[in-house]
Motif scaffolding. Structure first.
Motif, short mmCIF file in Angstrom:
data_model
loop_
_atom_site.label_atom_id
_atom_site.label_comp_id
_atom_site.label_asym_id
_atom_site.label_seq_id
_atom_site.Cartn_x
_atom_site.Cartn_y
_atom_site.Cartn_z
N ASP A 188 -53.49 71.35 -1.14
CA ASP A 188 -53.14 71.60 0.26
C ASP A 188 -51.74 72.16 0.44
O ASP A 188 -51.26 72.27 1.58
N GLY A 189 -51.08 72.49 -0.66
CA GLY A 189 -49.81 73.19 -0.58
C GLY A 189 -48.58 72.30 -0.58
O GLY A 189 -48.66 71.06 -0.54
N GLN A 190 -47.43 72.95 -0.61
CA GLN A 190 -46.13 72.27 -0.70
C GLN A 190 -45.87 71.38 0.51
O GLN A 190 -45.35 70.27 0.39
N ALA A 195 -45.05 65.99 2.71
CA ALA A 195 -45.42 65.00 3.73
C ALA A 195 -45.90 63.70 3.09
O ALA A 195 -45.58 62.60 3.58
N ASP A 196 -46.64 63.80 1.99
CA ASP A 196 -47.11 62.59 1.30
C ASP A 196 -45.93 61.79 0.75
O ASP A 196 -45.93 60.55 0.81
N ILE A 197 -44.94 62.48 0.22
CA ILE A 197 -43.76 61.79 -0.30
C ILE A 197 -43.02 61.11 0.84
O ILE A 197 -42.62 59.94 0.74
N GLU A 198 -42.83 61.82 1.92
CA GLU A 198 -42.10 61.26 3.06
C GLU A 198 -42.83 60.05 3.63
O GLU A 198 -42.21 59.04 3.97
N ALA A 199 -44.15 60.14 3.71
CA ALA A 199 -44.94 59.04 4.28
C ALA A 199 -44.87 57.79 3.42
O ALA A 199 -44.95 56.66 3.94
N GLY A 200 -44.73 57.95 2.10
CA GLY A 200 -44.74 56.80 1.22
C GLY A 200 -43.38 56.22 0.90
O GLY A 200 -43.29 55.11 0.36
N ALA A 201 -42.33 56.93 1.26
CA ALA A 201 -40.99 56.54 0.81
C ALA A 201 -40.50 55.24 1.41
O ALA A 201 -39.72 54.51 0.77
N ALA A 202 -40.90 54.90 2.63
CA ALA A 202 -40.36 53.73 3.32
C ALA A 202 -41.17 52.46 3.08
O ALA A 202 -40.90 51.43 3.72
N ARG A 203 -42.13 52.49 2.18
CA ARG A 203 -42.94 51.30 1.93
C ARG A 203 -42.10 50.18 1.29
O ARG A 203 -41.07 50.45 0.67
N ARG A 237 -54.62 75.84 -11.40
CA ARG A 237 -54.38 77.01 -10.56
C ARG A 237 -52.96 76.96 -9.99
O ARG A 237 -52.51 75.93 -9.51
N ARG A 238 -52.28 78.07 -10.08
CA ARG A 238 -50.97 78.21 -9.46
C ARG A 238 -50.95 79.56 -8.75
O ARG A 238 -50.92 80.61 -9.40
#
Length: 346
Positions: A188-190, A195-203, A237-238
């Motif tokens: 789904d791209g960069q 967004a996944d990193i940002e969403a998980g960072a505050a756990r 794939r890249r």
């Protein structure tokens, strides 16, 4: 890796056959004094007399095709050993790690090029580094994981989440390859990756560590389930290209070791596994000349190696550093004031 903040990206990885003539870099071991000193820019320079008790490096001959001459390092009984190629490159048996952008768009999949025994050792390194990272983080509390890491704009929680999502991205690629399919690391791209990193960072710390452990375990299972045939023919794939998965284990090892430093929790490059340092130096040093400031040359000694002149122009610095310190500099993880600031690793 967090390319936006630390300019960590894939580097074109150069390799060559082991040659039968090598220079062992140990105390009191000297090679015949050459007429020219080696330059990683692909040119030779007039040599100055070697210091007593050290070795001088003979000039690398030009290879008939396929890019600049390369060097190879390994750990031997007397310490670090640097080997120079002197035979014409034989593409049928060369050992060349394939990085993501080595394959040209539209040209299909780059052939597998990491030797099976080397890849097995890389996987063992990944597993050991997974364990060491988890053990080092097992006692972290919520306050610590919300504290800043060494990466600008990222907390410790950001770094741990990125390491976990990177593992998942490689599982995705390997699972697809075993089914004869091709997947991108982040389909789904960069933006989705970020967004996944940002969403998980505050756990909470407990959730971050459980995520790290489970993602590491999934990747280890995927690595173990991938057969030699899949390593040899599988692709990811890249962009518009399909490139080999052959070097995926060493790239995961890189992610874990470099980002463990980025956590800022007391682990430094001097603690990197020796084999990891050697594996990365042998493919990153040949790209150094292109990253130096324009018109600059540097005389570099890695551990007790002979001097290596890198770049074009007058030699503006002469430095000798341990191998781990050189690798940290190449990764952009060095604050050594005597080493020049390098251009982006690309």
């Amino acid at each position: 890796m967090n390319c936006a903040t630390q300019q960590i990206a894939s580097t074109a990885q150069l390799g060559a056959r082991w040659c039968r003539r090598s220079i062992k870099l140990g105390p009191g071991v000297a090679a015949p004094a050459p007429a020219r000193r080696t330059s990683l820019s692909g040119r030779s320079r007039p040599a100055s007399p070697a210091a007593p008790g050290t070795a001088s490096m003979s000039a690398m001959p030009r290879q008939p095709s396929g890019g600049p001459s390369t060097l190879r390092l390994a750990v031997g009984a007397t310490g670090l050993r640097l080997t120079l190629p002197h035979e014409p490159r034989d593409d049928s048996i060369r050992r060349k790690e394939t990085e993501l952008h080595d394959a040209e768009p539209g040209k299909g999949c780059a052939m597998s090029s990491v030797a099976p025994a080397t890849r097995t050792e890389d996987i063992a390194g990944v597993v050991a580094s997974h364990r060491a990272l988890y053990d080092a983080c097992a006692g972290l509390d919520d306050e610590t994981v919300r504290a800043p890491s060494l990466l600008p704009g990222w907390s410790v929680g950001h770094v741990l989440t990125h390491v976990a999502r990177n593992a998942d991205s490689f599982v995705r690629v390997l699972d697809a390859a075993r089914e004869g399919k091709v997947s991108a690391q982040y389909p789904d791209g960069q933006a989705s990756r970020d967004a996944d990193i940002e969403a998980g960072a505050a756990r909470p710390a407990s959730e971050l560590l459980a995520d790290l452990a489970s993602s590491n375990a999934r990747l280890e299972e995927a690595l173990a389930a991938t057969t030699q045939d899949v390593w040899a023919t599988g692709a990811l794939r890249r962009g518009d290209s399909e490139v080999s998965i052959s070097d995926l284990p060493i790239r995961r090892w890189q992610e874990v070791e470099v980002h463990r430093v980025d956590l800022g929790l007391g682990y430094g490059p001097e603690q990197w596994p020796e084999r990891f340092v050697v594996r990365r130096l042998e493919v990153m040093l040949p790209g150094l000349a292109a990253r130096l400031p324009a018109g600059m040359a540097l005389e570099l000694r890695v551990d007790d190696s002979p001097p290596l002149v890198v770049g074009d122009g007058p030699v503006e610095a002469r430095v000798q550093r341990p191998s781990h310190a050189v690798l940290a500099w190449l990764y952009g993880r060095s604050s050594d004031p005597q080493l020049p600031v390098l251009g982006a690793w690309s």
